[in-house]
Design an enzyme around this catalytic site. Structure first.
Site, PDB file in Angstrom:
ATOM      1  N   HIS A   1       3.442   1.759   2.016  1.00  0.00           N
ATOM      2  CA  HIS A   1       4.019   2.114   3.316  1.00  0.00           C
ATOM      3  C   HIS A   1       5.542   1.968   3.307  1.00  0.00           C
ATOM      4  CE1 HIS A   1       3.369  -2.252   4.908  1.00  0.00           C
ATOM      5  NE2 HIS A   1       4.667  -2.096   4.695  1.00  0.00           N
TER       6      HIS A   1
ATOM      7  N   ASN B   1       0.827  -1.209   0.000  1.00  0.00           N
ATOM      8  CA  ASN B   1       0.000   0.000   0.000  1.00  0.00           C
ATOM      9  C   ASN B   1       0.866   1.266   0.000  1.00  0.00           C
ATOM     10  OD1 ASN B   1       1.052  -0.038   2.549  1.00  0.00           O
ATOM     11  ND2 ASN B   1      -0.898  -0.254   3.628  1.00  0.00           N
TER      12      ASN B   1
HETATM   13  C1  F6R Z   1      10.423  -3.556   7.393  1.00  0.00           C
HETATM   14  C2  F6R Z   1       9.451  -2.513   7.079  1.00  0.00           C
HETATM   15  C3  F6R Z   1       8.367  -2.679   6.071  1.00  0.00           C
HETATM   16  C4  F6R Z   1       8.771  -3.500   4.855  1.00  0.00           C
HETATM   17  C5  F6R Z   1       7.630  -3.583   3.850  1.00  0.00           C
HETATM   18  C6  F6R Z   1       7.963  -4.509   2.691  1.00  0.00           C
HETATM   19  O1  F6R Z   1      11.317  -3.125   8.400  1.00  0.00           O
HETATM   20  O2  F6R Z   1       9.518  -1.495   7.660  1.00  0.00           O
HETATM   21  O3  F6R Z   1       7.937  -1.403   5.666  1.00  0.00           O
HETATM   22  O4  F6R Z   1       9.891  -2.929   4.254  1.00  0.00           O
HETATM   23  O5  F6R Z   1       6.471  -4.043   4.479  1.00  0.00           O
HETATM   24  O6  F6R Z   1       8.076  -5.802   3.187  1.00  0.00           O
HETATM   25  P1  F6R Z   1       8.703  -6.993   2.322  1.00  0.00           P
HETATM   26  O7  F6R Z   1      10.114  -6.622   2.048  1.00  0.00           O
HETATM   27  O8  F6R Z   1       8.598  -8.202   3.195  1.00  0.00           O
HETATM   28  O9  F6R Z   1       7.876  -7.065   1.072  1.00  0.00           O
END
Ligand code: F6R
Length: 230
Positions: A125, A123
């Site tokens: 974030h 989304n």
């Molecule tokens: C991790 C964090 C999250 C991830 C995001 C993507 O410390 O802050 O914002 O970077 O959710 O997650 P992945 O890499 O598992 O797709």
């Protein structure tokens, strides 16, 4: 992963006592593995590096295998010569505010983050800054959205075990990093990556603020870049 590791490696070579802001999640795992390989070959030295973590679940101890501290220990710190105690978050918010510099997120005391590594949520974030989070926020405690709980439950035994709150660097802290490195992979990130890079800058897509940072590198695979005309 190798490209991202190269950028981290360059940062450490250029400034051995740099401050790295480090992320968890699946995106940086390969980058950390590569960095470990290079450390073992003698090409990387973390001895003077300070690290701060981007985020941490509230209420999980460092020994809990789902805590982000545990993640950082097992995916990087246990394998390289970094001072393990130089981590960001304490699970108790009051401690965050009172502990000495290196254990807190107080950037003014660490001298600021030189290189911030980020993954990208579906989304938009970054850290736990969910859509709608104010851009001016600093490190704070957030209520996790249903979509993040849903996405993260794969790491827990059941959805009920996923913490409902977390601490995160705010967008303001992230934007204060001198350099930002975003690692993105997979087709499921293609739409959001395009929106982040070319859509309007809006709190509804937290990572869109990165368009205003003057030193951002996106390292992405072809699948994640597939919606962008190049
Ligand atoms: C991790 C964090 C999250 C991830 C995001 C993507 O410390 O802050 O914002 O970077 O959710 O997650 P992945 O890499 O598992 O797709």
């Amino acid at each position: 992963s190798r490209k991202a590791a190269n950028i981290i490696s360059a940062q450490i070579i250029m400034k051995p006592n740099c401050v790295l802001g480090l992320a968890t999640g699946s995106s940086p795992v390969g980058t950390y593995k590569t960095a470990i390989e290079w450390y073992k070959k003698g090409d990387l030295d973390f001895s003077q590096v300070t690290s701060v973590n981007l985020d941490e679940y509230k209420g999980l101890s460092p020994e809990n295998d789902q805590s982000y501290r545990y993640f950082m220990n097992t995916n990087l710190f246990d394998h390289v010569n970094i001072d393990k105690h130089v981590l960001s978050f304490r699970t108790d918010w009051k401690q965050i505010l009172t502990k000495p510099a290196v254990n807190t997120m107080d950037h003014s005391q660490t001298g600021g983050v030189d290189l911030q590594l980020l993954g990208l949520g579906h989304n938009g974030h970054i850290g736990f800054n969910e859509p709608g989070a104010a851009f001016e926020k600093e490190t704070h405690c957030v209520d996790l959205t249903e979509s993040t709980i849903e996405a993260n439950k794969r790491f827990f035994e059941s959805e009920d075990d996923v913490p409902r709150q977390a601490y995160t660097m705010g967008i303001k802290n992230i934007m204060q990093a001198k350099k930002i490195l975003v690692v993105v992979s997979g087709e499921d990130k293609a739409d959001i990556l395009k929106e982040v890079l070319y859509g309007p800058i809006t709190p509804e897509v937290p990572a869109s603020i990165l368009q205003l940072h003057n030193d951002v590198t996106i390292v992405a695979d072809e699948a994640a870049l597939s919606k962008i005309d190049m």
